[in-house]
Design an enzyme around this catalytic site. Sequence first.
Site: not given
Length: 247
Positions: A175, A191
């Site tokens: 992302h 992440c």
Amino acid sequence: MCVSRLAQPLMLLLVLAALAGCASTPPPSRPRGPDPYFMTMYGPQPNEAFPLPATDISKVDPRFLRQQVPYVTHEPAGTIVIDTPNRYLYLVQGGGMALRYGIGVGKAGLEFAGEARIGRKAQWPRWIPTSDMVAREPDRYGPLASGLDPGLTNPLGPRALYLYQGGKDTLFRIHGTTEAWSIGNAVSSGCIRMFNPDVIDLYNRVPESTRVVVIQEEPPMSAAMPPVDAPIEAPIEAPAEDAPLAF
């Protein structure tokens, strides 16, 4: 023939002038700061649903900026390889080349290794912290427990790629980020985060079902997943609209 004393200084000046004329002019100094090529690459994106300002790359190590590089791998073209120890994400292009992006790696990113598929792609996604994140940092994430709408302050940024295994969401994401300074570093949560222009670029290049290989220490065995052209064994289950989304 004798040279007068008055003429000697004049001759010395002429010799010095001639020597000065032979000296090369030093090249102009290069301006400090990022290369204009990268400044354009990471410039503002006014046509987004939420117009993005330019990304500040003034203090970023140039090796973490998007670029095509030689890359020797057994993975076929179109595979995403995430090298977490070195903070790189590669999109394999074939012919010994890859498109390399710098990444920031959060706690979830440091825990995940192996192979998966992109099961879902989202533009300007909504974000909900996981229960573990709220428990770990209640002051930070408690007020956001009900979620955060898309926008410039959303931790997932303008795009998110959701990784699935066996048709199920792993809660592992690739992302964007609101913290450009974190690219190239390990961070407390999240992440795999990318510069916002980079995650948009990657989003536009890869389809759903793209194979993703995440390397932590040793490269995982390719046999752990079906061949890249093989269908996914189980249908992908889309998460509920309010499902927690790690970042």
